[in-house]
Design a protein around this motif. Structure first.
Motif, short mmCIF file in Angstrom:
data_model
loop_
_atom_site.label_atom_id
_atom_site.label_comp_id
_atom_site.label_asym_id
_atom_site.label_seq_id
_atom_site.Cartn_x
_atom_site.Cartn_y
_atom_site.Cartn_z
N ILE A 219 -2.94 0.84 -4.68
CA ILE A 219 -3.51 0.00 -3.71
C ILE A 219 -2.17 -1.14 -3.53
O ILE A 219 -2.16 -1.48 -2.53
N LYS A 220 -1.71 -1.75 -4.55
CA LYS A 220 -0.51 -2.72 -4.38
C LYS A 220 0.38 -2.14 -3.34
O LYS A 220 1.07 -2.68 -2.48
N ASN A 221 0.95 -0.96 -3.73
CA ASN A 221 1.99 -0.31 -2.88
C ASN A 221 1.77 -0.02 -1.32
O ASN A 221 2.63 -0.53 -0.44
N LEU A 222 0.53 0.60 -1.31
CA LEU A 222 0.02 0.75 0.13
C LEU A 222 -0.06 -0.44 1.17
O LEU A 222 0.00 -0.51 2.01
N THR A 223 -0.55 -1.60 0.16
CA THR A 223 -0.90 -2.62 1.15
C THR A 223 0.53 -3.18 1.58
O THR A 223 0.72 -3.53 2.49
N GLU A 224 1.48 -3.17 0.48
CA GLU A 224 2.90 -3.90 1.15
C GLU A 224 3.56 -2.93 1.94
O GLU A 224 3.90 -3.51 2.82
N ILE A 225 3.14 -1.70 1.80
CA ILE A 225 3.76 -0.82 2.72
C ILE A 225 3.34 -1.12 4.24
O ILE A 225 3.77 -0.87 5.39
N ASN A 226 1.79 -1.21 4.29
CA ASN A 226 1.13 -1.23 5.39
C ASN A 226 1.74 -2.61 6.16
O ASN A 226 1.78 -2.44 7.21
N GLU A 227 2.07 -3.81 5.42
CA GLU A 227 2.27 -5.08 6.11
C GLU A 227 4.02 -5.04 6.45
O GLU A 227 4.53 -5.43 7.40
N HIS A 228 4.54 -4.17 5.90
CA HIS A 228 6.10 -3.94 5.79
C HIS A 228 6.21 -3.25 7.12
O HIS A 228 7.23 -3.50 7.79
N LEU A 229 5.59 -2.27 7.44
CA LEU A 229 5.75 -1.32 8.77
C LEU A 229 4.84 -1.81 9.84
O LEU A 229 5.07 -1.53 10.94
N GLY A 230 3.88 -3.10 9.62
CA GLY A 230 3.54 -3.79 10.68
C GLY A 230 2.35 -3.30 11.43
O GLY A 230 2.21 -3.35 12.36
N PHE A 231 1.51 -2.33 10.83
CA PHE A 231 0.56 -1.45 11.36
C PHE A 231 -0.66 -2.47 11.72
O PHE A 231 -0.59 -3.66 11.35
N PRO A 232 -1.25 -2.01 12.86
CA PRO A 232 -2.11 -2.92 13.55
C PRO A 232 -3.43 -3.31 12.76
O PRO A 232 -4.06 -4.44 12.93
N MET A 233 -3.72 -2.45 11.67
CA MET A 233 -4.93 -2.81 10.89
C MET A 233 -4.70 -3.02 9.56
O MET A 233 -3.53 -2.46 8.89
N PRO A 234 -5.28 -3.45 8.51
CA PRO A 234 -5.22 -3.50 7.15
C PRO A 234 -5.26 -2.19 6.56
O PRO A 234 -5.94 -1.34 7.03
N LEU A 235 -5.05 -2.08 5.21
CA LEU A 235 -5.14 -1.06 4.30
C LEU A 235 -6.74 -0.88 4.31
O LEU A 235 -7.35 -1.62 4.07
N HIS A 236 -7.05 0.34 4.73
CA HIS A 236 -8.74 0.85 4.57
C HIS A 236 -9.00 1.44 3.39
O HIS A 236 -8.61 2.49 2.95
N LEU A 237 -9.77 0.76 2.44
CA LEU A 237 -9.85 0.97 1.11
C LEU A 237 -11.14 1.31 0.63
O LEU A 237 -12.19 0.55 0.95
N HIS A 238 -11.30 2.41 0.11
CA HIS A 238 -12.79 3.15 -0.59
C HIS A 238 -12.03 2.89 -2.04
O HIS A 238 -11.42 3.58 -2.50
N ALA A 239 -12.84 2.08 -2.62
CA ALA A 239 -12.36 1.76 -4.02
C ALA A 239 -12.88 2.66 -5.02
O ALA A 239 -13.84 3.34 -4.91
N ASN A 240 -12.32 2.51 -6.15
CA ASN A 240 -12.68 3.41 -7.42
C ASN A 240 -14.14 3.25 -7.84
O ASN A 240 -14.50 2.08 -7.78
N ASN A 241 -14.42 4.03 -8.40
CA ASN A 241 -15.79 3.99 -9.23
C ASN A 241 -16.97 3.95 -8.38
O ASN A 241 -17.94 3.54 -8.81
N LEU A 242 -16.71 4.26 -7.18
CA LEU A 242 -17.84 4.16 -6.19
C LEU A 242 -18.86 4.98 -6.55
O LEU A 242 -19.04 6.13 -7.00
N GLY A 243 -20.27 4.21 -6.32
CA GLY A 243 -21.50 5.15 -6.43
C GLY A 243 -21.87 5.13 -7.85
O GLY A 243 -22.99 5.88 -8.11
N HIS A 244 -21.29 4.24 -8.73
CA HIS A 244 -21.66 4.36 -10.11
C HIS A 244 -22.38 2.96 -10.66
O HIS A 244 -21.51 2.03 -10.34
#
Length: 584
Positions: A219-244
């Motif tokens: 999560i940390k790396n992908l968020t930082e990569i996303n902003e380093h590259l300047g993408f139009p949208m934020p990291l789109h996160l489906h978090a761990n442990n979903l549905g429990h």
């Protein structure tokens, strides 16, 4: 074809321009909103009298599952979907079928009839990007784009393990350009790769089996990569442990990880005129919050954990989220989170499909029915509405069903009615299992949202969040001529008569796309041209060269050749690149 249209005397709701039900005119020329039309242009314009009606920008769905191999698997697994719900061919339209997972033609028509003009596919496996684009190309009426699934990608996990940020960023940029996709999707980081070996991860700090990286690191790396590259949208996160039960705590802790990452979108576009800042400022976009907000320690003491997440979101500015509402009835659960689907299969015994996408990700599909009589389902219904009603600032939330996971997108009007009408919620709760009242806070929530709030949740904020507000989600000068007109008079609106509200939201009086009337009172009257948006990004040649040497070497693990991997332009309908400029 794009024409000249004057929408006269309507009550306009355009939150990005702080227009809240003002009676005014909207003018469109050559497919774009303009300030005014000349006398000669008015003589030749199509004039729509919107007196006593609600006027908004075309709807924008920033998270829906509408195209690709996973969606097609859902169609195959639901034959009952198709004989129960179908549309006959007309001289203008194709036939179509499917309720929870409609065929591509029917899906496009149904969105358009509701007033939507833009929909983004929420999960594109790289290896199946061609298939996804083929289905998006065949979907009529809608401008589209897709998010590339990267949270369990072998190459990225390898670079993260080695601490090579530059190669990881170069790989993401190359992948986005290669597969003509728009933003980064991260599903159950580190867990889906473990699922290939029958395992999952149980905490944010547990390293996965072969690459020894944790969800926190991904999560940390992908968020930082996303902003380093300047993408139009934020990291789109489906978090761990979903549905429990209890997963809300994992979700909150996941949102804390990128709290210090500043949003740095950097795209070359011409912006429509807006009074508000139309650029996103969030670094993480939590998707289908309801499914990530389960409370309790087991199904026996299951309860809503939404408030724990919304309290955090209310106190921070780096998070935006969509709801993942549950409107009851048939659904088809489909996700890149293979372990979550398997757990649901064990719980229900329903038929189940599971796929591992080599070196990249996985997915699962399972038919499902949400029942008012079921205690857990009734709480989930309440939770989806809590996500939207508990967030103080509607600019931090987006209305979705995670279609078709919580239910089909065609139930959006029903959700809007629940948000606007306390009576509608009370009437539904009276039909639900008592857990809905006892194990959620919805029964004590008296907030009723306005048409202005709905315009934020379904137009302005989805567009701003994904970086499309330069042309979508607003009626500002320079925006696309996408307009929805509903037979709803804000001055006479009685939210207690919610059945009428639902009917009028289900079929717009007019849907206008690019200055052309395409739907009228539930009938498709024109098939417009459409676009496919993607992020076009380049990194330094040296970074890409060294990265591609690794990729080509590791491609021996794939079942196809490297030259057949990219997605050519011909798979896209009217490819529309957005130039993205990474930090130097």
């Amino acid at each position: 074809m794009a024409g000249t249209i004057a929408v006269k005397n309507g009550y306009v709701f355009d939150p990005l321009n702080e227009v809240n039900g003002e009676r005014m005119d909207v003018f469109i020329r050559d497919g774009k909103v303009v300030r005014e039309l000349s006398a000669s242009e008015m003589d030749n314009a199509k004039v729509i009298d919107a007196s006593g009606m609600t006027v908004m920008a075309g709807g924008v769905d920033s998270h829906s599952h509408v195209a690709g191999a996973k969606v097609n698997a859902g169609r195959l697994m639901r034959p009952e979907d198709h004989y129960k719900c179908y549309m006959k061919k007309t001289p203008l339209t194709h036939s179509g079928s499917g309720y929870t997972v409609p065929t591509v033609y029917l899906g496009g028509y149904e969105y358009s009839k509701m007033g939507y003009t833009t929909v983004f596919e929420a999960a594109v496996p790289p290896l199946e990007a061609r298939h996804t684009h083929e289905e998006m190309r065949a979907t009529p009426m809608l401008d589209m784009g897709g998010y590339l699934v990267l949270g369990n990608n072998w190459f990225l996990m390898r670079y993260m393990n080695e601490g090579d940020f530059d190669k990881a960023a170069a790989y993401v940029a190359w992948m986005m350009r290669t597969h003509k996709t728009y933003g980064i999707k991260c599903v159950n980081p580190a867990g889906v790769e473990n699922w290939g070996w029958g395992e999952n991860v149980s905490s944010l700090d547990q390293a996965n089996i072969h690459f020894e990286v944790t969800p926190t690191e991904i999560i940390k790396n992908l968020t930082e990569i996303n902003e380093h590259l300047g993408f139009p949208m934020p990291l789109h996160l489906h978090a761990n442990n979903l549905g429990h039960p209890g997963c809300w705590e994992t979700t909150r802790e996941s949102l804390k990880i990128p709290s210090n990452v500043k949003a740095k979108p950097n795209v070359d576009v011409e912006w429509a005129e807006t009074k508000m800042n139309a650029k996103r400022h969030e670094s993480v976009y939590l998707t289908h919050c309801q499914f990530n907000a389960f409370g309790g320690t087991s199904w026996r003491d299951f309860e809503s954990g939404v408030k724990g997440i919304t309290d955090y979101v209310n106190s921070k500015d780096h998070v935006v989220m969509d709801s993942g509402c549950v409107p009851f009835g048939d659904a088809t659960v489909m996700t890149g989170d293979g372990p979550a689907i398997h757990d649901l299969y064990v719980l229900t015994g329903n038929k189940w499909s599971n796929t591992d996408v080599e070196c990249e990700c996985g997915s699962g599909v399972l038919p499902f029915t949400y029942l008012k009589s079921n205690p857990v389902h009734s709480v989930q219904w309440a939770m989806g509405l809590e996500v939207l009603l508990y967030v103080n600032d509607p600019w931090k939330s987006i209305m979705t069903t995670d279609s078709p996971n919580g239910g089909p997108f065609t139930k959006y009007p029903l959700i809007m009615a629940w948000l606007m009408s306390l009576k509608a919620r009370q009437d539904t709760m009276s039909e639900c299992h008592k857990w809905a009242q006892d194990r959620s806070g919805l029964g004590g929530e008296e907030r009723e949202m306005s048409l202005y709030d709905l315009a934020i949740l379904t137009r302005a904020n989805p567009a701003r969040t994904i970086g499309m507000a330069y042309r979508k989600g607003t009626l500002g000068v320079g925006a696309d001529g996408d307009v929805s007109i509903y037979n709803i008079d804000p001055k006479k609106l009685d939210v207690n008569d919610y059945e009428s509200l639902i009917r009028n939201l289900q079929n717009s009086e007019y849907t206008i796309k690019d200055g052309e009337v395409v739907a009228r009172q539930g009938e498709i009257v024109a098939i417009p041209e459409k676009r496919t948006y993607y992020s076009d990004i380049k990194v330094p040649d040296a970074d890409e060269k060294h990265m591609l040497e690794d990729v080509k070497e590791w491609f021996r693990y794939y079942t196809l050749g490297f030259s057949n991997y990219p997605t050519p332009d011909r798979y896209l309908a009217n490819p529309t690149p957005m130039t993205v400029n990474p930090l130097r």
